[in-house]
Design a protein around this motif. Structure first.
Motif, PDB file in Angstrom:
ATOM      1  N   TRP A 208      46.898  34.663  52.242  1.00  0.00           N
ATOM      2  CA  TRP A 208      45.621  34.145  52.735  1.00  0.00           C
ATOM      3  C   TRP A 208      45.240  34.828  54.042  1.00  0.00           C
ATOM      4  CZ3 TRP A 208      41.988  31.119  50.586  1.00  0.00           C
ATOM      5  CH2 TRP A 208      42.337  30.399  49.447  1.00  0.00           C
ATOM      6  N   ARG A 209      46.215  35.033  54.930  1.00  0.00           N
ATOM      7  CA  ARG A 209      45.905  35.699  56.201  1.00  0.00           C
ATOM      8  C   ARG A 209      45.461  37.139  55.972  1.00  0.00           C
ATOM      9  NH1 ARG A 209      50.240  32.426  57.607  1.00  0.00           N
ATOM     10  NH2 ARG A 209      51.779  34.075  57.319  1.00  0.00           N
TER      11      ARG A 209
ATOM     12  N   THR B  78      35.743  36.422  48.487  1.00  0.00           N
ATOM     13  CA  THR B  78      35.952  35.461  47.402  1.00  0.00           C
ATOM     14  C   THR B  78      36.504  36.151  46.157  1.00  0.00           C
ATOM     15  OG1 THR B  78      33.642  35.652  46.638  1.00  0.00           O
ATOM     16  CG2 THR B  78      34.143  33.941  48.262  1.00  0.00           C
ATOM     17  N   HIS B  79      36.057  37.372  45.905  1.00  0.00           N
ATOM     18  CA  HIS B  79      36.613  38.117  44.774  1.00  0.00           C
ATOM     19  C   HIS B  79      38.092  38.438  45.017  1.00  0.00           C
ATOM     20  CE1 HIS B  79      33.153  38.857  42.154  1.00  0.00           C
ATOM     21  NE2 HIS B  79      32.416  38.964  43.249  1.00  0.00           N
ATOM     22  N   ASP B  80      38.424  38.773  46.256  1.00  0.00           N
ATOM     23  CA  ASP B  80      39.815  39.063  46.602  1.00  0.00           C
ATOM     24  C   ASP B  80      40.697  37.843  46.338  1.00  0.00           C
ATOM     25  OD1 ASP B  80      42.172  40.136  47.576  1.00  0.00           O
ATOM     26  OD2 ASP B  80      41.475  40.340  49.644  1.00  0.00           O
ATOM     27  N   VAL B  81      40.236  36.678  46.766  1.00  0.00           N
ATOM     28  CA  VAL B  81      41.001  35.443  46.545  1.00  0.00           C
ATOM     29  C   VAL B  81      41.183  35.193  45.053  1.00  0.00           C
ATOM     30  CG1 VAL B  81      40.933  32.926  46.763  1.00  0.00           C
ATOM     31  CG2 VAL B  81      40.398  34.364  48.729  1.00  0.00           C
ATOM     32  N   ALA B  82      40.117  35.357  44.272  1.00  0.00           N
ATOM     33  CA  ALA B  82      40.210  35.120  42.829  1.00  0.00           C
ATOM     34  C   ALA B  82      41.219  36.060  42.187  1.00  0.00           C
ATOM     35  CB  ALA B  82      38.834  35.290  42.180  1.00  0.00           C
TER      36      ALA B  82
ATOM     37  N   ARG C 254      43.800  37.497  43.631  1.00  0.00           N
ATOM     38  CA  ARG C 254      45.151  37.125  44.051  1.00  0.00           C
ATOM     39  C   ARG C 254      45.647  35.912  43.275  1.00  0.00           C
ATOM     40  NH1 ARG C 254      46.863  39.206  49.325  1.00  0.00           N
ATOM     41  NH2 ARG C 254      45.304  40.670  50.096  1.00  0.00           N
ATOM     42  N   ILE C 255      44.796  34.924  43.100  1.00  0.00           N
ATOM     43  CA  ILE C 255      45.201  33.758  42.326  1.00  0.00           C
ATOM     44  C   ILE C 255      45.519  34.161  40.886  1.00  0.00           C
ATOM     45  CG2 ILE C 255      44.464  31.514  41.423  1.00  0.00           C
ATOM     46  CD1 ILE C 255      42.657  31.247  43.906  1.00  0.00           C
ATOM     47  N   HIS C 256      44.712  35.054  40.355  1.00  0.00           N
ATOM     48  CA  HIS C 256      44.868  35.480  38.965  1.00  0.00           C
ATOM     49  C   HIS C 256      46.175  36.245  38.754  1.00  0.00           C
ATOM     50  CE1 HIS C 256      44.031  36.661  34.966  1.00  0.00           C
ATOM     51  NE2 HIS C 256      42.709  36.708  35.043  1.00  0.00           N
ATOM     52  N   HIS C 257      46.484  37.169  39.658  1.00  0.00           N
ATOM     53  CA  HIS C 257      47.546  38.133  39.386  1.00  0.00           C
ATOM     54  C   HIS C 257      48.823  37.956  40.209  1.00  0.00           C
ATOM     55  CE1 HIS C 257      44.920  40.465  36.785  1.00  0.00           C
ATOM     56  NE2 HIS C 257      43.977  40.380  37.710  1.00  0.00           N
ATOM     57  N   ASP C 258      48.789  37.151  41.260  1.00  0.00           N
ATOM     58  CA  ASP C 258      49.969  37.016  42.126  1.00  0.00           C
ATOM     59  C   ASP C 258      50.546  35.615  41.972  1.00  0.00           C
ATOM     60  OD1 ASP C 258      51.849  36.779  44.170  1.00  0.00           O
ATOM     61  OD2 ASP C 258      50.665  37.946  45.596  1.00  0.00           O
TER      62      ASP C 258
ATOM     63  N   LEU D 241      38.720  32.930  36.883  1.00  0.00           N
ATOM     64  CA  LEU D 241      38.996  33.830  38.007  1.00  0.00           C
ATOM     65  C   LEU D 241      38.474  35.245  37.782  1.00  0.00           C
ATOM     66  CD1 LEU D 241      42.693  32.693  38.509  1.00  0.00           C
ATOM     67  CD2 LEU D 241      40.755  32.084  39.976  1.00  0.00           C
ATOM     68  N   THR D 242      37.818  35.493  36.678  1.00  0.00           N
ATOM     69  CA  THR D 242      37.366  36.846  36.379  1.00  0.00           C
ATOM     70  C   THR D 242      36.173  37.230  37.244  1.00  0.00           C
ATOM     71  OG1 THR D 242      35.927  36.073  34.603  1.00  0.00           O
ATOM     72  CG2 THR D 242      38.177  36.691  33.997  1.00  0.00           C
TER      73      THR D 242
END
Length: 234
Positions: free
Chosen positions: A68-69, A90-94, A96-100, A175-176
């Motif tokens: 997150w940081r 927001t795309h970056d967060v999505a 990360r949630i999707h793939h990490d 998350l796409t």
């Protein structure tokens, strides 16, 4: 040095295995035996790095918080409209949630509670503060509609992020990039003057490449197909 590198890789393998279990079954329903089975390491190797399931969960939450940081630091980088940086964030967060799995499991752990203790604070209060600061900066640059309530807008965007993340626990399709872009296509006309809407890219400025699997990820996937010899302490 080789021994230290092997120990670090084993530790990361255990953390990601724990995250995979926490992500699918939650903290309470996960046992150390489950994590050992997923990581394909010995119990001695696990205890060499972590003395308890709680310590493992703390490691997952800490690593997720670092992600997150990273997102917030990237949003502070100069270049282009501030609101576009927020869209990209927001795309970056999505992604990360999707793939990490560690990033994702850290969010689930925020919902886990023990009697008398709130161990893992939610990242969303910090997320809302970051959105408020970015929107205020965007307002000063004249990007937003005159009179827009920045604080209320930040609350709405935080709720949208949390809602998508919660829905994605059952369906990763939330998350796409097209789904996140569609949300911004709906939101932008309510945030910026009509003549400026076309200046922003709801899909983000740079197509995001999914995170490539790390060595521990590859080992976890391989472990699902055959019984590997358990790793030892180092």
């Amino acid at each position: 040095m080789a021994r230290q590198e092997r120990a670090e890789r084993t530790r990361e393998l255990v953390v990601r295995a724990a995250a995979a279990r926490f992500d699918t079954t939650g903290f309470a329903a996960t046992s150390l035996s489950d994590i050992v089975e997923t990581a394909k390491v010995s119990k001695g190797a696990l205890y060499f790095h972590f003395e308890s399931k709680e310590k493992l969960a703390e490691a997952v939450a800490t690593q997720s918080g670092a992600g997150w940081r990273d997102v917030l630091r990237a949003a502070r980088a100069p270049g282009g409209p501030v609101l576009q940086a927020l869209i990209d964030m927001t795309h970056d967060v999505a992604q990360r949630i999707h793939h990490d799995v560690v990033f994702r499991a850290g969010l689930r752990l925020c919902d886990e509670r023990w009697p008398g203790e709130d161990r893992f604070p939610s990242p969303y209060p910090s997320w809302k503060r970051a959105l408020t600061l970015l929107l205020a900066r965007s307002e000063r640059r004249g990007e937003l509609l005159p009179g827009l309530d920045v604080r209320q807008t930040a609350r709405m965007l935080t709720a949208t992020t949390a809602g998508i993340e919660t829905l994605s626990r059952k369906d990763r399709g939330w998350l796409t990039t097209p789904v996140v872009a569609a949300a911004w296509e709906t939101l932008l006309p309510a945030l910026v003057p009509a003549e400026r809407v076309a200046a922003f890219r709801p899909c983000g400025r740079v197509p995001l490449v999914p995170r490539q699997p790390t060595a521990p990820d590859r080992e976890l996937r391989a472990g699902g197909h055959h019984r590997a010899r358990p790793a030892t302490l180092g």
